[in-house]
Design an enzyme around this catalytic site. Structure first.
Site, PDB file in Angstrom:
ATOM      1  N   THR A  89      -0.032  -6.824   1.561  1.00 43.48           N
ATOM      2  CA  THR A  89       0.250  -6.441   2.939  1.00 43.48           C
ATOM      3  C   THR A  89       0.710  -5.133   3.557  1.00 43.48           C
ATOM      4  O   THR A  89       0.948  -4.869   4.628  1.00 43.48           O
ATOM      5  CB  THR A  89       0.660  -7.694   3.879  1.00 43.48           C
ATOM      6  OG1 THR A  89       1.887  -7.626   3.662  1.00 43.48           O
ATOM      7  CG2 THR A  89      -0.223  -8.885   3.896  1.00 43.48           C
ATOM      8  N   ASP A  90       1.613  -4.659   2.544  1.00 40.90           N
ATOM      9  CA  ASP A  90       2.277  -3.404   2.854  1.00 40.90           C
ATOM     10  C   ASP A  90       2.260  -2.472   1.557  1.00 40.90           C
ATOM     11  O   ASP A  90       3.228  -1.653   1.128  1.00 40.90           O
ATOM     12  CB  ASP A  90       3.801  -3.809   3.167  1.00 40.90           C
ATOM     13  CG  ASP A  90       4.725  -2.320   3.447  1.00 40.90           C
ATOM     14  OD1 ASP A  90       4.007  -1.718   4.411  1.00 40.90           O
ATOM     15  OD2 ASP A  90       5.900  -2.460   3.264  1.00 40.90           O
ATOM     16  N   LEU A  91       1.148  -2.260   1.153  1.00 41.92           N
ATOM     17  CA  LEU A  91       0.914  -1.421  -0.133  1.00 41.92           C
ATOM     18  C   LEU A  91       0.396   0.168   0.483  1.00 41.92           C
ATOM     19  O   LEU A  91      -0.693   0.393   1.020  1.00 41.92           O
ATOM     20  CB  LEU A  91      -0.421  -2.287  -0.673  1.00 41.92           C
ATOM     21  CG  LEU A  91      -0.787  -1.380  -1.881  1.00 41.92           C
ATOM     22  CD1 LEU A  91       0.420  -1.197  -3.119  1.00 41.92           C
ATOM     23  CD2 LEU A  91      -1.749  -2.399  -2.946  1.00 41.92           C
ATOM     24  N   ASN A  95       5.423   2.208  -2.111  1.00 39.96           N
ATOM     25  CA  ASN A  95       5.639   0.821  -2.470  1.00 39.96           C
ATOM     26  C   ASN A  95       5.035   0.712  -3.880  1.00 39.96           C
ATOM     27  O   ASN A  95       4.642  -0.348  -4.419  1.00 39.96           O
ATOM     28  CB  ASN A  95       5.267  -0.322  -1.732  1.00 39.96           C
ATOM     29  CG  ASN A  95       6.228  -0.640  -0.545  1.00 39.96           C
ATOM     30  OD1 ASN A  95       7.320  -0.450  -0.735  1.00 39.96           O
ATOM     31  ND2 ASN A  95       5.923  -1.134   0.478  1.00 39.96           N
TER      32      ASN A  95
END
Length: 178
Positions: A89-91, A95
């Protein structure tokens, strides 16, 4: 939990198109079958879409986009045509760090179970400096690189991007100070 040393080098040091290919290549490692201990993306999206519907008509977001995001968010939250998978969800670029065991490894997940097409948006809203000369072309290039390399459905990916961007705009308004 990742318990190994990683390099400080992330995908911000890699050319944009190559970074998109790296991320698309990492999706299968993350998108394993849903885990029972994780919450569903649908439960969040349903609540966020309800909040979006409650926005005042005078909110500084184009109303046609709000209405489109409400319709898409409602439909996507109940659609079961794509099996739920674990999502990061926060790729995005920062990251993904260089590793020893693998060339690139993911960090800082915010895991939920849901539709893998939800993952694309963070790659579109980061590294503006790289595409500043032509933002529209840069975002489109990123989108197509990710969709093609991950073999995602174009329409479903686009729908999730629109929903996520409308939710982000809503949150920005909610957090704004007078």
């Amino acid at each position: 939990m990742l318990l190994e040393r990683l390099h400080s080098r992330d995908l911000t040091s890699v050319p944009d198109s190559e970074a998109c290919l790296v991320v698309a290549g990492l999706y299968p490692a993350v998108h394993v079958p849903a885990l029972p201990q994780l919450r569903s993306l649908s439960s969040y999206v349903g609540r966020w879409t309800d909040e979006l519907a409650a926005l005042q008509r005078s909110a500084p977001i184009p109303r046609r986009l709000v209405e489109r995001a409400i319709g898409l968010g409602t439909d996507l939250a109940i659609d079961r045509s794509v099996p739920d998978r674990v999502l990061h969800t926060d790729l995005h670029y920062a990251n993904v760090l260089a590793g020893v065991r693998e060339p690139w490894l993911l960090i800082d997940p915010k895991p939920v179970n849901g539709d893998p097409h939800y993952e694309i948006a963070p790659m579109l809203w980061n590294r503006w400096d790289v595409i500043a000369a032509d933002v529209r072309a840069g975002v489109r290039r990123r989108f197509w690189t990710l969709v093609d390399a991950a073999e995602f459905d174009e329409d479903r990916s686009r729908a999730w991007v629109l929903v996520r961007m409308a939710h982000n705009a809503m949150w920005a308004l909610q957090e704004a100070r007078p």
